[in-house]
Write an enzyme that holds these catalytic residues in place. Sequence first.
Site, PDB file in Angstrom:
ATOM      1  N   CYS A 177      34.550  36.453  39.927  1.00 28.81           N
ATOM      2  CA  CYS A 177      34.955  35.110  39.513  1.00 28.81           C
ATOM      3  C   CYS A 177      34.537  34.867  38.066  1.00 28.81           C
ATOM      4  O   CYS A 177      33.395  35.159  37.693  1.00 28.81           O
ATOM      5  CB  CYS A 177      34.277  34.072  40.414  1.00 28.81           C
ATOM      6  SG  CYS A 177      34.504  32.395  39.799  1.00 28.81           S
ATOM      7  N   SER A 210      27.464  31.376  51.370  1.00 25.00           N
ATOM      8  CA  SER A 210      26.410  30.485  50.895  1.00 25.00           C
ATOM      9  C   SER A 210      26.913  29.050  50.738  1.00 25.00           C
ATOM     10  O   SER A 210      26.294  28.099  51.199  1.00 25.00           O
ATOM     11  CB  SER A 210      25.882  31.017  49.565  1.00 25.00           C
ATOM     12  OG  SER A 210      24.773  30.278  49.147  1.00 25.00           O
ATOM     13  N   GLU A 251      25.719  37.701  44.614  1.00 19.92           N
ATOM     14  CA  GLU A 251      25.815  37.156  43.263  1.00 19.92           C
ATOM     15  C   GLU A 251      24.477  37.279  42.531  1.00 19.92           C
ATOM     16  O   GLU A 251      24.423  37.626  41.354  1.00 19.92           O
ATOM     17  CB  GLU A 251      26.261  35.689  43.308  1.00 19.92           C
ATOM     18  CG  GLU A 251      26.522  35.148  41.907  1.00 19.92           C
ATOM     19  CD  GLU A 251      26.742  33.640  41.869  1.00 19.92           C
ATOM     20  OE1 GLU A 251      26.343  33.033  40.866  1.00 19.92           O
ATOM     21  OE2 GLU A 251      27.314  33.085  42.829  1.00 19.92           O
ATOM     22  N   CYS A 272      38.787  28.039  46.398  1.00 20.51           N
ATOM     23  CA  CYS A 272      38.576  27.711  44.991  1.00 20.51           C
ATOM     24  C   CYS A 272      39.389  28.713  44.163  1.00 20.51           C
ATOM     25  O   CYS A 272      39.924  29.690  44.702  1.00 20.51           O
ATOM     26  CB  CYS A 272      37.094  27.832  44.643  1.00 20.51           C
ATOM     27  SG  CYS A 272      36.471  29.505  44.902  1.00 20.51           S
ATOM     28  N   SER A 304      35.859  29.928  50.526  1.00 19.03           N
ATOM     29  CA  SER A 304      36.560  31.197  50.802  1.00 19.03           C
ATOM     30  C   SER A 304      37.400  31.122  52.074  1.00 19.03           C
ATOM     31  O   SER A 304      37.749  32.127  52.663  1.00 19.03           O
ATOM     32  CB  SER A 304      35.549  32.342  50.894  1.00 19.03           C
ATOM     33  OG  SER A 304      34.417  31.954  51.644  1.00 19.03           O
ATOM     34  N   HIS A 333      33.356  35.898  51.114  1.00 12.34           N
ATOM     35  CA  HIS A 333      32.587  35.825  52.355  1.00 12.34           C
ATOM     36  C   HIS A 333      33.343  35.078  53.443  1.00 12.34           C
ATOM     37  O   HIS A 333      32.994  33.943  53.797  1.00 12.34           O
ATOM     38  CB  HIS A 333      31.236  35.157  52.091  1.00 12.34           C
ATOM     39  CG  HIS A 333      30.286  36.059  51.367  1.00 12.34           C
ATOM     40  ND1 HIS A 333      29.275  35.590  50.547  1.00 12.34           N
ATOM     41  CD2 HIS A 333      30.195  37.401  51.330  1.00 12.34           C
ATOM     42  CE1 HIS A 333      28.606  36.620  50.056  1.00 12.34           C
ATOM     43  NE2 HIS A 333      29.147  37.730  50.516  1.00 12.34           N
ATOM     44  N   HIS A 353      31.945  38.040  43.880  1.00 15.44           N
ATOM     45  CA  HIS A 353      30.541  37.685  43.625  1.00 15.44           C
ATOM     46  C   HIS A 353      29.949  38.399  42.412  1.00 15.44           C
ATOM     47  O   HIS A 353      28.867  38.050  41.961  1.00 15.44           O
ATOM     48  CB  HIS A 353      29.684  38.016  44.859  1.00 15.44           C
ATOM     49  CG  HIS A 353      30.308  37.545  46.126  1.00 15.44           C
ATOM     50  ND1 HIS A 353      31.000  38.395  46.982  1.00 15.44           N
ATOM     51  CD2 HIS A 353      30.400  36.309  46.665  1.00 15.44           C
ATOM     52  CE1 HIS A 353      31.467  37.694  47.997  1.00 15.44           C
ATOM     53  NE2 HIS A 353      31.130  36.428  47.835  1.00 15.44           N
ATOM     54  N   THR A 390      25.995  30.271  41.553  1.00 14.49           N
ATOM     55  CA  THR A 390      27.018  29.222  41.408  1.00 14.49           C
ATOM     56  C   THR A 390      27.275  28.431  42.684  1.00 14.49           C
ATOM     57  O   THR A 390      27.823  27.337  42.632  1.00 14.49           O
ATOM     58  CB  THR A 390      28.363  29.841  40.964  1.00 14.49           C
ATOM     59  OG1 THR A 390      28.765  30.813  41.927  1.00 14.49           O
ATOM     60  CG2 THR A 390      28.256  30.490  39.600  1.00 14.49           C
ATOM     61  N   HIS A 430      21.482  37.647  48.134  1.00 16.79           N
ATOM     62  CA  HIS A 430      22.893  37.271  47.972  1.00 16.79           C
ATOM     63  C   HIS A 430      23.524  38.133  46.878  1.00 16.79           C
ATOM     64  O   HIS A 430      22.915  38.388  45.852  1.00 16.79           O
ATOM     65  CB  HIS A 430      23.014  35.782  47.602  1.00 16.79           C
ATOM     66  CG  HIS A 430      24.425  35.264  47.648  1.00 16.79           C
ATOM     67  ND1 HIS A 430      25.302  35.435  46.605  1.00 16.79           N
ATOM     68  CD2 HIS A 430      25.109  34.602  48.612  1.00 16.79           C
ATOM     69  CE1 HIS A 430      26.473  34.895  46.925  1.00 16.79           C
ATOM     70  NE2 HIS A 430      26.374  34.382  48.152  1.00 16.79           N
TER      71      HIS A 430
END
Length: 339
Positions: A106, A233, A136, A22, A277, A51, A84, A174, A134
Amino acid sequence: MGDMTASPGRRRVLLAAPRGYCAGVDRAVIAVEKALEQYGAPIYVRHEIVHNKYVVQTLEKKGAIFVEQTEEVPEGNIVMFSAHGVAPTVHDEAQRGKLATIDATCPLVTKVHKEAIRYAGEDFDILLIGHEGHEEVIGTSGEAPDHIQLVDGPEDVAKVEVRDPSKIVWLSQTTLSVDETMETVGALKEKFPLLVSPPSDDICYATQNRQLAVKQMGAEAELVIVVGSRNSSNSVRLVEVAKLAGSREAYLVDFASEIEEAWLEGVETVGVTSGASVPEVLVEEVLEWLAQHGYEDVELVKAAEESITFSLPKELRRDLRAEAATLVAERTGQGPAGA
């Protein structure tokens, strides 16, 4: 899709589009490479930049050093924050450690951080839908720890308590699955009818698009192979989405070498996709492996067009080595070295 009267035993691969990198991952990985080119090794990275096992190993070979804690970075060095995002306390740690920083968070994650700050400023209780532990989630929660509580799925809703049920908002990690998030939101709305939704759906475009492609594919493929790492994730979610979409079996692999021939028993159609990723070279290896095992026919399953790109972190336009040296010199009471 395809000719339904095709003779049995026609083995084929459905390849998801979009898949893989992405915009936020692309930006973060390039940022590490550029920093190494510009400033030389070592560049310290707090937490895995993205990740993915292969990406991390590749960057390590080029001179990146991955650390879990900011305190592990020797003073006067450059530290990069992963895609993250990080809590504000981490920026403080970097300052105390006399480190120059590059923030590769991001932009879509940064947007969620800003929403958290805004709602906390208006004294809302914030219900953050996401997975405990996690990165994030840790980063976003750190923006307003007194206002944010984590809701890890619909089963968590029963124990949520708020100060004022007319002043609550939900935000989300996200990289969750869209369906899972909306199920949690639904359960929250039953309990708190005045729950406010964020101004924009926080699930990122890439997560959504990759799941969309897998849903289309899962209906036709008996087996879905998702290329991605265990701690990713969004990759883990793709496996779940594939199974829910009707695929008999779905597996997560880091590399083609992890595929087992037994998975192919009785399988005519194999779906292939990759997490946000994952570099395309890993997908190519999987397609090669499948071709060697009789699945040479590849059809694209196209769910969306992606053209989003993000500009690189602005810190890459500065001389961070000189800045880091200055930070150390200032604290030790000497003038900036060679400045």
